[in-house]
Design an enzyme around this catalytic site. Structure first.
Site, short mmCIF file in Angstrom:
data_model
loop_
_atom_site.label_atom_id
_atom_site.label_comp_id
_atom_site.label_asym_id
_atom_site.label_seq_id
_atom_site.Cartn_x
_atom_site.Cartn_y
_atom_site.Cartn_z
CE LYS A 211 -4.44 -1.25 0.29
NZ LYS A 211 -5.52 -0.68 -0.54
CB SER B 95 -1.19 -8.25 -0.54
OG SER B 95 -2.05 -8.89 0.39
#
Length: 416
Positions: free
Chosen positions: A55, A309
């Site tokens: 992110k 992720s």
């Protein structure tokens, strides 16, 4: 940039913009998974990113392009945790103030990490039960204070930044044939998928969501984003009620397949990655590996990348993760057991009903005034799921009346 089109996305420019700030994460060949699925499996380790999640890429890419005036007014974001950390890190790096809205259910570990990466540059506001709840609060605050909102996924600069995951993958594995990407709001899949499809036309792009929050799959089936009335929030990094309009359009163009994974299987995968590879992943970070069983035939013999992720997993959740895994694998069962009205019934249950490898993990009488002969809540852990039918037969043979709570969701949630 929202007025621009997807054709103006420049992933290489985004990579040049962030490469000196964002960590270039390793692409690791995994021998165990490769042997299990008869292909070459590589893990893109975004769990090793500075903020333990990809992110940061999108957040820094967007904030670094704001004007001096915009930076002076500050930024706002809404996040379940990982985007918040990326924004906090970027605020500290670029010298701007950030106000970060997070759902009240956000794991404490993610809250603490966000404060740490902000180094005093950010203010945290915990509000609402879901990401969508805190998003409304964040948008209202942004407008009232004339600040810049940094969306978690539905913005071309964010998508462009997330696509740098794909830039690194292609540099490290030019002959990649398939990639599996987790999907929450869709920024990672939209960005990375678009970049790889442009440069490797024959690549298979597979998106995966948790079974309890299938917002992208529902969008595909309805021809556009829809708001899910209820979601399972366990996979918090991917528990989004509604995907973005931009991410939906891009994912619809580039994804070849959308798959779902049960939350219990995600938990099993978290434990396996830790025990077999010493990799600590959060639930959303395990999605790409958890779905491999469903992709076995499609990926056989290919070079496949699974995007890990994120690794922001609170250790306090591990007991819950283990429990969900055991339930999913059929290794843990809960019963309401009514003991026969005869002496030694409890001893009989322990000695004759339980198998040699069965363990009682929970035992409590439901009616405190009827101990020894009232109904009891009993949790039993098995060594193998195949032992369960024999356990039920022994209960029946010894005249123990039971209710299988695993098959009664209402009672299970109430009692367990």
């Amino acid at each position: 940039m929202e007025t621009e089109t997807k054709n103006q996305l420049d992933f290489n420019a985004a990579y040049d913009r962030i490469k000196d700030v964002v960590k270039r994460t390793p692409l690791e060949y995994n021998a165990g998974l490769s042997a299990r699925y008869e292909c070459e499996i590589y893990l893109k380790r975004e769990d090793l990113q500075i903020v333990r999640s990809y992110k940061l890429r999108g957040a820094y890419n967007m904030i670094s392009q704001l004007t001096e005036e915009e930076l002076s007014r500050g930024v706002v974001c809404a996040s379940a945790g990982n985007h918040a950390q990326g924004v906090a890190f970027s605020c500290n790096k670029l010298g701007t103030k950030g106000v970060i809205f997070m759902p009240e259910i956000t794991p404490k570990q993610k809250v603490t990490q966000t404060e740490m990466h902000g180094h005093g540059s950010v203010e945290l506001v915990l509000t609402g039960d879901t990401f969508d709840d805190c998003l409304m609060e964040a948008l209202a605050y942004t407008e009232a204070h004339q600040m810049t909102f940094i969306p978690p996924f539905d913005n071309y600069r964010i998508i462009e930044g997330q696509g740098t995951v794909g830039v690194e993958i292609l540099q490290d594995l030019p002959d990649i044939e398939a990639i599996i990407m987790p999907i929450g709001g869709g920024g990672l899949a939209a960005g990375t998928g678009s970049y790889l499809k442009q440069n490797v036309p024959g690549i298979d792009l597979i998106g995966v969501e948790p079974e309890g929050a299938p917002s992208m799959l529902e969008a595909f089936e309805h021809g556009g984003p829809v708001t899910l009335p209820e979601i399972n929030r366990f996979v918090d990094g991917a528990a989004v009620k509604r995907v973005g309009k931009l991410t939906y359009q891009l994912c619809q163009d580039v994804l070849d397949e959308m798959l779902l994974v049960p939350e219990g299987k995600v938990c099993t995968t978290i434990l396996k990655l830790y025990n077999e590879d010493a990799i600590v992943v959060e639930p959303a970070g395990a999605l790409s590996v958890a779905v491999l069983d469903a992709c076995r035939d499609k990926i056989k013999g290919k070079k496949v990348v699974c995007v890990i992720s994120g690794g922001n997993n609170d250790i306090a959740r591990m007991q819950e993760i283990k429990e969900k895994s055991l339930l999913y694998e059929g290794l843990k069962h809960y019963f309401i057991v009514r003991f026969p009205q005869r002496p030694g019934a409890l001893k009989l249950f322990v000695n004759n009903v339980l198998g040699p490898h069965d363990d009682i993990t929970r035992f409590e009488f439901i009616k405190k005034t009827e101990k020894e002969n009232g109904p009891a809540l009993v949790g039993i852990e098995l060594k193998s799921a195949a032992d369960y039918p024999a356990l039920l037969k022994r209960m029946e043979a010894h005249r123990f009346s039971v209710i299988e709570l695993n098959k009664d969701q209402t009672l299970f949630e109430y009692l367990v």
